[in-house]
Design a protein around this motif. Structure first.
Motif, PDB file in Angstrom:
ATOM      1  N   GLU A  35     -18.974 -24.350 -34.208  1.00  7.47           N
ATOM      2  CA  GLU A  35     -19.584 -23.410 -35.128  1.00  7.47           C
ATOM      3  C   GLU A  35     -18.427 -22.476 -35.516  1.00  7.47           C
ATOM      4  OE1 GLU A  35     -23.141 -20.263 -34.145  1.00  7.47           O
ATOM      5  OE2 GLU A  35     -21.700 -20.648 -32.447  1.00  7.47           O
ATOM      6  N   ARG A  36     -18.296 -22.176 -36.733  1.00  6.86           N
ATOM      7  CA  ARG A  36     -17.340 -21.494 -37.762  1.00  6.86           C
ATOM      8  C   ARG A  36     -17.324 -19.809 -36.948  1.00  6.86           C
ATOM      9  NH1 ARG A  36     -17.933 -20.481 -43.797  1.00  6.86           N
ATOM     10  NH2 ARG A  36     -18.892 -18.746 -42.685  1.00  6.86           N
ATOM     11  N   THR A  37     -16.347 -19.098 -36.987  1.00  5.80           N
ATOM     12  CA  THR A  37     -16.176 -17.734 -36.043  1.00  5.80           C
ATOM     13  C   THR A  37     -17.335 -17.013 -36.781  1.00  5.80           C
ATOM     14  OG1 THR A  37     -13.744 -18.218 -36.013  1.00  5.80           O
ATOM     15  CG2 THR A  37     -14.717 -16.149 -35.990  1.00  5.80           C
ATOM     16  N   GLU A  38     -17.239 -16.887 -38.125  1.00  5.37           N
ATOM     17  CA  GLU A  38     -18.424 -15.955 -38.699  1.00  5.37           C
ATOM     18  C   GLU A  38     -19.864 -16.357 -38.261  1.00  5.37           C
ATOM     19  OE1 GLU A  38     -16.024 -17.555 -40.490  1.00  5.37           O
ATOM     20  OE2 GLU A  38     -14.885 -16.176 -41.287  1.00  5.37           O
ATOM     21  N   ASP A  39     -20.037 -17.623 -38.127  1.00  5.97           N
ATOM     22  CA  ASP A  39     -21.367 -17.821 -37.765  1.00  5.97           C
ATOM     23  C   ASP A  39     -21.466 -17.543 -36.199  1.00  5.97           C
ATOM     24  OD1 ASP A  39     -21.896 -19.012 -40.291  1.00  5.97           O
ATOM     25  OD2 ASP A  39     -21.398 -20.883 -39.854  1.00  5.97           O
ATOM     26  N   VAL A  62     -18.445  -9.244 -28.206  1.00  2.00           N
ATOM     27  CA  VAL A  62     -18.372 -10.677 -28.892  1.00  2.00           C
ATOM     28  C   VAL A  62     -16.863 -10.790 -29.170  1.00  2.00           C
ATOM     29  CG1 VAL A  62     -18.557 -11.344 -31.342  1.00  2.00           C
ATOM     30  CG2 VAL A  62     -20.415 -10.442 -30.144  1.00  2.00           C
ATOM     31  N   ALA A  63     -15.966  -9.701 -29.179  1.00  5.59           N
ATOM     32  CA  ALA A  63     -14.384  -9.795 -29.214  1.00  5.59           C
ATOM     33  C   ALA A  63     -13.833 -10.639 -28.134  1.00  5.59           C
ATOM     34  CB  ALA A  63     -13.819  -8.447 -29.637  1.00  5.59           C
ATOM     35  N   LEU A  64     -14.361 -10.449 -26.939  1.00  4.57           N
ATOM     36  CA  LEU A  64     -13.974 -10.971 -25.791  1.00  4.57           C
ATOM     37  C   LEU A  64     -14.386 -12.612 -25.669  1.00  4.57           C
ATOM     38  CD1 LEU A  64     -12.649 -10.626 -22.918  1.00  4.57           C
ATOM     39  CD2 LEU A  64     -14.734 -10.088 -21.959  1.00  4.57           C
ATOM     40  N   GLU A  65     -15.654 -12.709 -26.210  1.00  3.35           N
ATOM     41  CA  GLU A  65     -16.053 -14.038 -26.015  1.00  3.35           C
ATOM     42  C   GLU A  65     -15.375 -15.078 -26.989  1.00  3.35           C
ATOM     43  OE1 GLU A  65     -20.065 -14.083 -26.833  1.00  3.35           O
ATOM     44  OE2 GLU A  65     -20.718 -12.930 -25.042  1.00  3.35           O
ATOM     45  N   LEU A  66     -14.855 -14.572 -28.441  1.00  2.79           N
ATOM     46  CA  LEU A  66     -14.142 -15.186 -29.182  1.00  2.79           C
ATOM     47  C   LEU A  66     -12.746 -15.734 -28.558  1.00  2.79           C
ATOM     48  CD1 LEU A  66     -14.571 -13.108 -32.535  1.00  2.79           C
ATOM     49  CD2 LEU A  66     -15.314 -15.276 -31.915  1.00  2.79           C
ATOM     50  N   ARG A  67     -12.246 -15.018 -27.750  1.00  2.03           N
ATOM     51  CA  ARG A  67     -10.996 -15.464 -27.159  1.00  2.03           C
ATOM     52  C   ARG A  67     -11.130 -16.739 -26.130  1.00  2.03           C
ATOM     53  NH1 ARG A  67     -10.056  -9.284 -25.552  1.00  2.03           N
ATOM     54  NH2 ARG A  67      -8.981  -8.673 -27.632  1.00  2.03           N
ATOM     55  N   LEU A  72      -9.241 -21.175 -30.700  1.00  4.98           N
ATOM     56  CA  LEU A  72      -9.121 -19.770 -30.874  1.00  4.98           C
ATOM     57  C   LEU A  72      -9.270 -19.212 -32.209  1.00  4.98           C
ATOM     58  CD1 LEU A  72      -8.041 -17.533 -29.131  1.00  4.98           C
ATOM     59  CD2 LEU A  72      -5.771 -17.996 -29.950  1.00  4.98           C
ATOM     60  N   ALA A  73      -9.980 -18.401 -32.068  1.00  8.11           N
ATOM     61  CA  ALA A  73     -10.488 -17.396 -33.305  1.00  8.11           C
ATOM     62  C   ALA A  73      -9.372 -16.585 -33.748  1.00  8.11           C
ATOM     63  CB  ALA A  73     -11.702 -17.005 -33.158  1.00  8.11           C
ATOM     64  N   GLN A  80     -13.725  -5.596 -37.993  1.00  5.43           N
ATOM     65  CA  GLN A  80     -14.002  -6.834 -38.799  1.00  5.43           C
ATOM     66  C   GLN A  80     -14.990  -7.454 -38.318  1.00  5.43           C
ATOM     67  OE1 GLN A  80      -9.654  -8.130 -37.957  1.00  5.43           O
ATOM     68  NE2 GLN A  80      -9.304  -8.442 -39.936  1.00  5.43           N
ATOM     69  N   LEU A  81     -15.296  -7.525 -37.098  1.00  4.91           N
ATOM     70  CA  LEU A  81     -16.450  -8.088 -36.608  1.00  4.91           C
ATOM     71  C   LEU A  81     -17.762  -7.440 -37.234  1.00  4.91           C
ATOM     72  CD1 LEU A  81     -15.599  -8.365 -32.970  1.00  4.91           C
ATOM     73  CD2 LEU A  81     -15.758 -10.074 -34.554  1.00  4.91           C
ATOM     74  N   ARG A  82     -17.665  -5.976 -37.305  1.00  2.00           N
ATOM     75  CA  ARG A  82     -19.108  -5.423 -38.143  1.00  2.00           C
ATOM     76  C   ARG A  82     -19.243  -5.914 -39.441  1.00  2.00           C
ATOM     77  NH1 ARG A  82     -16.729  -1.344 -34.662  1.00  2.00           N
ATOM     78  NH2 ARG A  82     -18.655  -0.465 -33.322  1.00  2.00           N
ATOM     79  N   ARG A  83     -17.980  -6.207 -40.155  1.00  2.00           N
ATOM     80  CA  ARG A  83     -18.013  -6.519 -41.429  1.00  2.00           C
ATOM     81  C   ARG A  83     -18.843  -7.865 -41.629  1.00  2.00           C
ATOM     82  NH1 ARG A  83     -12.633  -4.867 -44.521  1.00  2.00           N
ATOM     83  NH2 ARG A  83     -13.562  -3.415 -46.072  1.00  2.00           N
TER      84      ARG A  83
END
Length: 87
Positions: A35-39, A62-67, A72-73, A80-83
């Motif tokens: 899955e793409r980061t944005e998705d 979500v920022a923590l989960e991305l790590r 690695l995202a 940026q996540l809100r955007r």
């Protein structure tokens, strides 16, 4: 389609999964981690929102989960996540 016959055979051999079920599990896991980061950000935001969390709770989570994603995202700020979610 994926080509992980050795993994499918291993899962079928070491679990109660039949080969067809093991094949579906492997395909689902590969799709999840592809899955793409944005998705991912949009999906997780929606899931957590439906659980009643606020954006102030969601975006740091979500920022923590991305790590911990397989690939690695990029290190994204809360802004940026809100955007990603709201454009």
């Amino acid at each position: 389609m994926h080509s992980y016959e050795d993994l499918v055979a291993h899962l079928a051999r070491t679990s109660s999964l039949r080969p067809g079920e093991a094949d579906r599990v492997v395909a689902d896991v590969l799709a999840y981690f592809s899955e793409r980061t944005e998705d991912f950000v949009r999906r997780r935001h929606g899931e957590l929102k439906t659980r009643g969390l606020t954006n102030d709770e969601i975006f740091p989570r979500v920022a923590l989960e991305l790590r911990h994603r397989r690939v690695l995202a990029p290190d994204l700020s809360l802004r940026q996540l809100r955007r990603i979610v709201y454009g």
